[in-house]
Motif scaffolding. Structure first.
Motif, PDB file in Angstrom:
ATOM      1  N   UNK A   1      12.688   1.068   1.244  1.00  0.00           N
ATOM      2  CA  UNK A   1      12.148   0.163   0.252  1.00  0.00           C
ATOM      3  C   UNK A   1      12.346   0.899  -1.112  1.00  0.00           C
ATOM      4  N   UNK A   2      12.080   1.952  -1.210  1.00  0.00           N
ATOM      5  CA  UNK A   2      11.992   2.765  -2.584  1.00  0.00           C
ATOM      6  C   UNK A   2      13.239   3.006  -2.840  1.00  0.00           C
ATOM      7  N   UNK A   3      14.208   3.062  -1.912  1.00  0.00           N
ATOM      8  CA  UNK A   3      15.407   3.480  -2.328  1.00  0.00           C
ATOM      9  C   UNK A   3      16.367   2.151  -2.871  1.00  0.00           C
ATOM     10  N   UNK A   4      15.791   0.964  -2.155  1.00  0.00           N
ATOM     11  CA  UNK A   4      16.238  -0.193  -2.499  1.00  0.00           C
ATOM     12  C   UNK A   4      15.957  -0.851  -4.003  1.00  0.00           C
ATOM     13  N   UNK A   5      14.682  -0.080  -4.220  1.00  0.00           N
ATOM     14  CA  UNK A   5      13.931  -0.746  -5.546  1.00  0.00           C
ATOM     15  C   UNK A   5      14.771   0.396  -6.726  1.00  0.00           C
ATOM     16  N   UNK A   6      15.169   1.491  -6.131  1.00  0.00           N
ATOM     17  CA  UNK A   6      15.740   2.533  -7.259  1.00  0.00           C
ATOM     18  C   UNK A   6      17.165   1.992  -7.588  1.00  0.00           C
TER      19      UNK A   6
ATOM     20  N   UNK B   1       0.836  -1.132  -0.060  1.00  0.00           N
ATOM     21  CA  UNK B   1       0.123   0.074  -0.030  1.00  0.00           C
ATOM     22  C   UNK B   1       0.743   1.417   0.146  1.00  0.00           C
ATOM     23  N   UNK B   2       1.618   1.293   0.977  1.00  0.00           N
ATOM     24  CA  UNK B   2       3.066   2.281   0.974  1.00  0.00           C
ATOM     25  C   UNK B   2       4.103   1.953   1.503  1.00  0.00           C
ATOM     26  N   UNK B   3       4.858   1.822   0.631  1.00  0.00           N
ATOM     27  CA  UNK B   3       6.365   1.050   0.756  1.00  0.00           C
ATOM     28  C   UNK B   3       7.090   2.213   1.608  1.00  0.00           C
TER      29      UNK B   3
END
Lengths: 272, 262
Positions: free
Chosen positions: A58-63, A52-54
Motif C-alpha cells: 500500500x505504501x508503494x502504491x501511495x508513493x 493503523x499499519x499499512x
C-alpha cells in the motif's frame, strides 16, 4: 622491501577486498528485502487495519500515486532547496570563523561561553522567533537549518584548528608561509580531515531538522507531506514520506562520504 | 668571526599553557630551569654534534637557536645579529613528522623553492634534489606511503634545496633502523662536503656524533650546562675502534657516565 612481493600481496589484498565488497553490497540489500517481506506478512497474518499499519504494498502504491502527480518530486526539491541553502550558508560562515577562533585563544575565551550557551538549544525551539522575524515560507526554514549546522560546525572547526601540531606551524614559519598561504597550505589541510567529519554529521542533522521545520512553518516539502497526510488519515502516505526521507538521507551521506577518500582528507587515517 | 655565538643563555618554563599545543615538547615540572648559562661558539661550515642525557635541554637549545623559542635570558647571535625568529635561511629538520602529510614528496620539497619565480627552473630544481636524495619515482607519493628513511630523505631534500646557511637537525635519524641510520650518516657526510652549510646535529648516539662531527658539545643533566666542547680533526672515513679516536670515544663515554669501557 621487495617490489615484486609487494605487488603480489597487493593483488591478493585486492581479491580479498572485492569479495568483501560484494558481500557488503548483497547483505544490506538482503536485510531490506527480509524486513519488507516480514512487514507485509505480519500485516496480512494478523489482518491489521491499513489505518493503523499499512502494508508495504500500500505504501508503494501511495508513493507511486504521489510520484505520478509530480507532488513527490516538487516536495523533494523544495526540501533539498532549503537544506542546501541553510547548510552552505552555515558552513561558509562556520569554517572561516572557526579557523580564526581556533588560532586565537583570546577570541576563543571571549566567544566560547556564548557558543556553548546557544549550541544545546534545539533549532526547533527557534521556530516561533523564526516565523515572527522572517515570516512564513522558505526563509524561516533556511534559518533553522543554518542554526542546526552553524554551531556544531563552528565547534568542530575551532577544535580541529586548535589541535594542529606545533611542528606544522614551525615548518610553515621556517619556510616563510604567512598570511593567506598559511591558511590554504597548512591550517585548512591540517584541519580538513576533522572538518569533513563535521560536515558529514551536520548534513545529517540538517536533514533531520528540515523535516521537522516543514511540519510547522511551510506548505511544501516532505515534512509538510507527512503532516498533510496525517490530517487526512492517510497512513500509507505518512510512511511513504518517511521512506523517501530515509532514502534521501542515506544518499546525502553516501555523497558526502566521498570526501573522505580524497588524498587531502585521507592522510590522517593513513598515518596511524 | 664565528657563525653562531651563544652567550649566557637561560631557559626556564613557568607557564602552564605552553604544553597544551605542544606534542613535541617534553613534560617538565612547572618552573623548571632547562638551560643554565650556556656559552658556545660555532664556526662557519662546521658540523657540530650535541650529545647529552635524555631530557629536554638539547632540543630546547636547538629550537632557541633556530628562533622558534625565546630564551628567558641571554642571546644567540648568528653572523653577529641577534636571533629573534625563524628564517628561511636556517632550516630545521625535525625529529619526526617533519613533512606536511597532506602534501606529496614533490609538494613538500617545493616549499623550499617558493622564491624561485620561473616555474620551469623551479620544477627542474625540485627534480634535481629529489634525485639527489634517491627518491626518484616517489615524487607523487604522500609521506604515509614512504618508509621512515625515505621520509627523512625527503625532508633533507626540502632543507638542502633552499641552499641553507644553517641546518638544524634534531635527532633526525633517531627513529630509523640501524642500517638505514648508517646509510643516512654516510649521506650527511657527503652533504657536509658538497654544501656550504653549517650543521648543528642533535643525537643520543655517541658513535654517530664521533663519526659525523668536527665539534662535539656534551651537555649535562638538567639544569643543562656545557660539560665539554671537543674539537674533532679526524679525516673521514673514521674508524672509532682504533687510535686517537678510540681514546676520545672512551673519554666521551666516561664523561657521559659510562665508566667501564664497553
Amino acid at each position: 622491501m621487495g617490489e615484486d612481493g609487494g605487488e603480489r600481496k597487493n593483488g591478493f589484498m585486492k581479491g580479498a577486498l572485492s569479495k568483501c565488497r560484494q558481500a557488503d553490497r548483497i547483505l544490506p540489500a538482503l536485510t531490506v528485502v527480509v524486513i519488507i517481506a516480514l512487514w507485509e506478512w505480519v500485516v496480512r497474518i494478523f489482518s491489521i487495519s491499513p489505518g493503523v499499519l499499512p502494508p508495504p504494498s500500500r505504501v508503494a502504491a501511495a508513493l507511486w500515486g504521489l510520484a505520478k502527480s509530480g507532488v513527490l518530486f516538487d516536495y523533494t526539491v523544495a526540501s533539498l532547496f532549503r537544506v542546501t541553502w541553510g547548510y552552505f550558508l552555515a558552513v561558509a560562515a562556520a569554517v572561516p570563523i572557526g579557523m580564526f577562533l581556533g588560532l586565537w585563544p583570546l577570541g576563543r575565551a571571549v566567544f566560547n561561553p556564548i557558543i556553548q550557551f546557544l549550541r544545546p538549544i534545539s533549532p526547533l525551539a527557534w521556530i516561533p522567533l523564526a516565523i515572527l522575524w522572517l515570516g512564513i515560507g522558505d526563509k524561516p526554514a533556511v534559518f533553522l537549518i543554518f542554526l542546526a549546522v552553524f554551531f556544531p560546525m563552528l565547534v568542530c572547526v575551532m577544535g580541529s584548528v586548535a589541535g594542529i601540531k606545533v611542528t606544522y606551524f614551525r615548518i610553515a614559519q621556517n619556510f616563510g608561509l604567512t598570511g593567506y598561504r598559511l591558511y590554504t597550505k597548512v591550517v585548512l589541510p591540517a584541519a580538513l580531515p576533522e572538518i569533513v567529519v563535521g560536515l558529514r554529521i551536520t548534513l545529517g542533522t540538517a536533514w533531520l531538522v528540515i523535516v521537522a521545520a516543514e511540519m510547522i512553518a511551510v506548505k511544501s516539502g516532505l515534512g509538510y507531506l507527512i503532516v498533510d497526510a496525517r490530517n487526512s488519515l492517510r497512513m500509507d502516505r505518512v510512511i511513504g514520506g518517511m521512506v523517501v526521507i530515509g532514502i534521501i538521507g542515506l544518499a546525502l551521506d553516501r555523497i558526502i562520504r566521498r570526501l573522505e577518500t580524497l588524498p587531502s582528507v585521507r592522510w590522517k587515517r593513513m598515518q596511524r | 668571526m664565528n657563525k653562531i655565538e651563544v652567550k649566557g643563555l637561560y631557559k626556564a618554563y613557568s607557564d602552564k599553557g605552553r604544553r597544551i599545543n605542544g606534542y613535541d615538547e617534553c613534560r617538565l615540572p612547572e618552573g623548571s630551569t632547562v638551560l643554565h648559562d650556556i656559552n658556545l661558539s660555532i664556526k662557519r661550515r662546521s658540523f657540530t654534534c650535541f650529545v647529552g642525557p635524555s631530557g629536554c635541554g638539547k632540543s630546547t637549545l636547538l629550537r632557541i637557536m633556530a628562533g622558534f623559542e625565546h630564551p628567558t635570558k641571554g642571546w644567540v647571535f648568528i653572523d653577529g645579529m641577534p636571533v629573534n625568529g625563524p628564517s628561511p635561511r636556517h632550516i630545521f629538520v625535525f625529529q619526526e613528522d617533519g613533512l606536511l602529510p597532506w602534501m606529496t614528496t614533490r609538494e613538500n620539497v617545493a616549499l623550499g623553492v617558493r622564491d624561485i619565480k620561473d616555474s620551469d627552473e623551479r620544477r627542474r630544481r625540485i627534480i634535481e634534489y629529489i634525485e639527489l636524495v634517491g627518491l626518484k619515482g616517489f615524487e607523487d607519493h604522500y609521506p604515509h606511503e614512504l618508509s621512515g628513511g625515505m621520509r627523512r630523505r625527503a625532508e633533507v631534500a626540502r632543507a638542502l634545496i633552499t641552499n641553507p646557511d644553517i641546518l638544524f637537525m634534531d635527532e633526525p635519524f633517531g627513529a630509523l633502523d640501524f642500517l638505514t641510520r648508517l646509510q643516512m650518516r654516510e649521506e650527511m657526510i657527503n652533504v657536509h662536503m658538497m654544501f656550504d652549510t653549517t650543521i648543528l646535529f642533535i643525537t643520543h648516539d655517541i658513535d654517530e656524533a664521533i663519526q659525523l662531527g668536527d665539534q662535539i658539545v656534551i651537555l649535562s643533566e638538567r639544569p643543562t650546562n656545557l660539560r665539554a666542547d671537543i674539537p674533532l680533526a679526524f679525516p673521514h672515513p673514521r674508524d672509532f675502534t682504533k687510535g686517537g679516536l678510540a681514546a676520545l670515544r672512551r673519554d666521551i663515554y666516561f664523561q657521559m657516565g659510562i665508566h667501564t669501557a664497553l
